[in-house]
Design a protein around this motif. Structure first.
Motif, PDB file in Angstrom:
ATOM      1  N   VAL A 269     -13.066   3.827   5.802  1.00 24.40           N
ATOM      2  CA  VAL A 269     -11.739   4.114   6.349  1.00 24.40           C
ATOM      3  C   VAL A 269     -11.777   3.779   7.825  1.00 24.40           C
ATOM      4  CG1 VAL A 269     -10.085   5.923   6.955  1.00 24.40           C
ATOM      5  CG2 VAL A 269     -11.109   5.894   4.676  1.00 24.40           C
ATOM      6  N   GLY A 270     -10.907   2.887   8.255  1.00 23.59           N
ATOM      7  CA  GLY A 270     -10.885   2.489   9.656  1.00 23.59           C
ATOM      8  C   GLY A 270      -9.484   2.328  10.199  1.00 23.59           C
ATOM      9  N   HIS A 271      -9.265   2.771  11.444  1.00 22.76           N
ATOM     10  CA  HIS A 271      -7.984   2.660  12.137  1.00 22.76           C
ATOM     11  C   HIS A 271      -6.854   3.183  11.255  1.00 22.76           C
ATOM     12  CE1 HIS A 271     -10.615  -0.098  14.333  1.00 22.76           C
ATOM     13  NE2 HIS A 271      -9.868   0.180  15.384  1.00 22.76           N
ATOM     14  N   ALA A 272      -7.083   4.379  10.718  1.00 25.33           N
ATOM     15  CA  ALA A 272      -6.166   4.976   9.752  1.00 25.33           C
ATOM     16  C   ALA A 272      -5.733   6.356  10.204  1.00 25.33           C
ATOM     17  CB  ALA A 272      -6.836   5.059   8.379  1.00 25.33           C
ATOM     18  N   LEU A 273      -4.593   6.792   9.679  1.00 23.13           N
ATOM     19  CA  LEU A 273      -4.074   8.139   9.896  1.00 23.13           C
ATOM     20  C   LEU A 273      -3.940   8.780   8.520  1.00 23.13           C
ATOM     21  CD1 LEU A 273      -1.314   7.269  12.532  1.00 23.13           C
ATOM     22  CD2 LEU A 273      -3.554   8.280  12.995  1.00 23.13           C
ATOM     23  N   ILE A 274      -4.733   9.814   8.275  1.00 26.60           N
ATOM     24  CA  ILE A 274      -4.797  10.461   6.971  1.00 26.60           C
ATOM     25  C   ILE A 274      -4.169  11.842   7.093  1.00 26.60           C
ATOM     26  CG2 ILE A 274      -6.278  11.134   5.050  1.00 26.60           C
ATOM     27  CD1 ILE A 274      -6.421   8.140   5.736  1.00 26.60           C
ATOM     28  N   GLY A 275      -3.215  12.139   6.226  1.00 22.81           N
ATOM     29  CA  GLY A 275      -2.489  13.398   6.314  1.00 22.81           C
ATOM     30  C   GLY A 275      -3.285  14.596   5.825  1.00 22.81           C
ATOM     31  N   GLN A 276      -2.568  15.643   5.494  1.00 24.09           N
ATOM     32  CA  GLN A 276      -3.152  16.904   5.059  1.00 24.09           C
ATOM     33  C   GLN A 276      -3.183  16.957   3.532  1.00 24.09           C
ATOM     34  OE1 GLN A 276      -0.819  20.407   6.149  1.00 24.09           O
ATOM     35  NE2 GLN A 276      -2.657  21.401   6.915  1.00 24.09           N
ATOM     36  N   TRP A 277      -4.237  17.592   2.981  1.00 29.37           N
ATOM     37  CA  TRP A 277      -4.376  17.788   1.538  1.00 29.37           C
ATOM     38  C   TRP A 277      -4.446  16.469   0.778  1.00 29.37           C
ATOM     39  CZ3 TRP A 277      -5.897  22.490   0.856  1.00 29.37           C
ATOM     40  CH2 TRP A 277      -5.371  23.534   1.641  1.00 29.37           C
ATOM     41  N   CYS A 278      -5.027  15.448   1.383  1.00 28.79           N
ATOM     42  CA  CYS A 278      -5.252  14.166   0.694  1.00 28.79           C
ATOM     43  C   CYS A 278      -6.603  14.200  -0.015  1.00 28.79           C
ATOM     44  CB  CYS A 278      -5.231  13.008   1.683  1.00 28.79           C
ATOM     45  SG  CYS A 278      -3.625  12.737   2.473  1.00 28.79           S
ATOM     46  N   ASN A 279      -6.739  13.391  -1.055  1.00 33.14           N
ATOM     47  CA  ASN A 279      -8.023  13.246  -1.730  1.00 33.14           C
ATOM     48  C   ASN A 279      -8.243  11.773  -2.045  1.00 33.14           C
ATOM     49  OD1 ASN A 279     -10.354  14.843  -3.137  1.00 33.14           O
ATOM     50  ND2 ASN A 279      -9.731  13.277  -4.610  1.00 33.14           N
TER      51      ASN A 279
END
Length: 409
Positions: A269-279
Motif C-alpha cells: 500500500v503506497g500513497h494511499a488514504l485508508i478509512g476506518q473499519w476497512c479490511n
C-alpha cells in the motif's frame, strides 16, 4: 481583550470523496493526529464548539455552537490543517477575517452573534464590516491528494509534539547529536527482538499498547498509534501513519490508515488514504505509479469526471468499511466508496461507488442488512458497538448510491 473561544467549522466546500461520508472535515486524520487536534495545538487552546454538516451532527458528541459563551470567537475552517501560516491564524486581530485570494474563508476573529449568523445562512464568507486580510498562499485543502501533499510537514509537526517517552537505545544515530532524530516508544508497548528503527530521515513514535513483532523495519518519519499490531516482516516506510487499533503487515509507504482497519497480510500500500473499519484481504496490492510516469487522475464521485491530481505517486482512497478479497489489485488513483466490497480478479475500476458488491461479473448494490450485520461483527471484535445514529446514516447513504457497472480498469 480576553482570549477568544475556538470554534471549527466544516464549510462542505472541499471535494474529498468518501472520506467525509461519516465525519466532518476537521475529524480527518491528516497526519499522526486529526486536523482538529492539530488546530488546537496550533492556536494553543481546546475547541469550544464545532459546526458540522446537518447529516453528521448525530454522529458526534463534540461541543456545538450552543456551548459558546458571550465574547470573542476565533472561527477556523476545518480544511485548514493547522500547518500553513499558523501564526497568521493564531494572531488574527479581533474584528478581522483571513481569506484566500479566491474568497474562501480561512478564519475570522469575531463575536458569537456573527458566528451564529454565518451558521444560520450557511454562507461561509467573511462577515460584513470586518477587516479583510488576504492569505499569502493557499491554506485550505480541496482534494484528498492535498492531504498527501502536506503529509511530510503535518507528520513531522505531530511527531515533534508527541509526549511519548524517548528510547535512547534505538534508532539510526546521526553524527550530530543535536539534530539526531528520535525513537519514542510508549512504556506499555511491546517491541519484539530484531526490529529495526531507521531514523536517518525522521523520527519514529510508537504509541501506547502497540505490539511490533520480530523482523519489522520502520523508517521515519513514522507514527504507529495506540493498540496496533505490526506483523512479522512488515516494512513501514517513510511518511507512514497507522492510526489507532489497526493491524498491519506487508509493505506500507507514504500512507495514512485512519483507525480500526486491518491489513493483516502481505501486500503493498503506497500513497494511499485508508478509512476506518476497512479490511484488506491477503495480497491486496495497490498501484501508486503509472507505467508512463505521468500525472495520476482521480474520479471522486459517480457524477464527476476524473481530475488531474498533478501527482506522479498516488494510490487509492478508500472510504470507511471497505473490504477487499484475496489478491485484490487496486488501480493508481482509484476511489472506493464507503462500504464497498471488492471480489474482483483483475484490476479494480478507477471508481467504485459506495455499498457496491463488485465481482468479475457484476457490480450490484450490497444487501444492507447483510452489510450492517458484517459491520457490527467487525466492530464487536474491537469491543465497539454500532450506534443507532451510525446505522441510520449508513442506510441513508445506501439509498442515494449510484452503482458503477463498468468492471474494466
Amino acid at each position: 481583550m480576553s482570549t477568544p473561544q475556538l470554534a471549527i467549522f466544516d464549510d462542505q466546500r472541499g471535494a474529498l470523496g468518501p472520506m467525509l461520508d461519516l465525519r466532518a472535515v476537521y475529524d480527518l486524520r491528516t497526519g499522526a493526529v486529526t486536523t482538529r487536534h492539530r488546530i488546537e495545538r496550533a492556536v494553543g487552546q481546546p475547541v469550544s464548539a464545532t459546526i458540522s454538516p446537518d447529516a453528521l451532527t448525530a454522529l458526534t458528541d463534540a461541543p456545538t455552537l450552543a456551548d459558546l459563551n458571550d465574547g470573542p470567537v476565533l472561527l477556523i475552517n476545518g480544511r485548514w490543517t493547522g500547518i500553513t501560516q499558523p501564526h497568521v491564524v493564531r494572531d488574527l486581530p479581533y474584528n478581522a477575517a483571513l481569506i484566500q485570494s479566491d474568497g474562501q474563508l480561512i478564519a475570522a476573529h469575531v463575536n458569537r452573534d456573527d458566528v451564529r449568523h454565518l451558521m444560520a445562512i450557511r454562507q461561509w464568507q467573511a462577515p460584513a464590516n470586518v477587516n479583510i486580510q488576504i492569505a499569502p498562499e493557499p491554506m485550505l485543502i480541496e482534494r484528498p491528494w492535498h492531504i498527501l501533499d502536506q503529509l511530510e510537514k503535518t507528520l513531522l509537526d505531530d511527531l515533534k509534539a508527541s509526549n511519548v517517552p524517548v528510547d535512547n537505545e534505538r534508532g539510526t544515530r546521526n553524527p550530530n547529536a543535536e539534530t539526531r532524530n528520535l525513537v519514542q516508544i510508549a512504556n506499555d508497548s511491546d517491541i519484539a527482538p530484531m526490529v529495526v528503527f531507521d531514523t536517518s530521515r525522521g523520527p519514529i513514535v510508537i504509541d501506547d499498547g502497540t505490539q511490533v513483532h520480530p523482523f519489522v523495519s520502520i523508517e521515519g518519519p513514522c507514527y504507529v498509534g495506540p493498540n496496533c499490531v505490526i506483523g512479522t516482516h512488515t516494512s513501514l516506510r517513510p511518511n507512514t501513519v497507522i492510526g489507532p487499533q489497526c493491524k498491519v503487515s506487508g509493505e506500507v509507504a507514504f500512507s495514512i490508515f485512519h483507525s480500526h482497519s486491518n491489513k493483516a497480510h502481505q501486500g503493498f500500500v503506497g500513497h494511499a488514504l485508508i478509512g476506518q473499519w476497512c479490511n484488506l484481504g491477503a495480497d491486496t496490492n495497490v498501484s501508486n505509479l503509472k507505467n508512463t510516469y505521468g500525472p495520476v487522475r482521480m474520479q471522486l464521485s459517480a457524477d464527476t469526471t476524473p481530475q488531474n491530481t498533478g501527482r506522479t505517486f498516488l494510490g487509492p482512497v478508500l472510504g470507511d468499511y471497505v473490504r477487499t478479497g484475496i489478491g485484490t489489485r487496486l488501480n493508481t488513483g482509484a476511489v472506493v466508496g464507503t462500504g464497498a466490497m471488492i471480489a474482483h480478479s483483475g484490476f479494480s475500476p478507477k471508481f467504485v461507488d459506495r455499498f457496491t458488491f463488485l465481482t468479475d461479473h457484476v457490480a450490484q448494490p450490497y444487501n444492507m442488512d447483510k452489510f450492517i450485520n458484517t459491520a457490527r461483527t467487525a466492530m464487536a471484535r474491537r469491543e465497539t458497538e454500532m450506534s443507532a445514529s451510525l446505522e441510520s446514516r449508513l442506510r441513508a447513504m445506501a439509498r442515494d448510491r449510484h452503482v458503477l457497472r463498468d468492471t474494466g480498469a
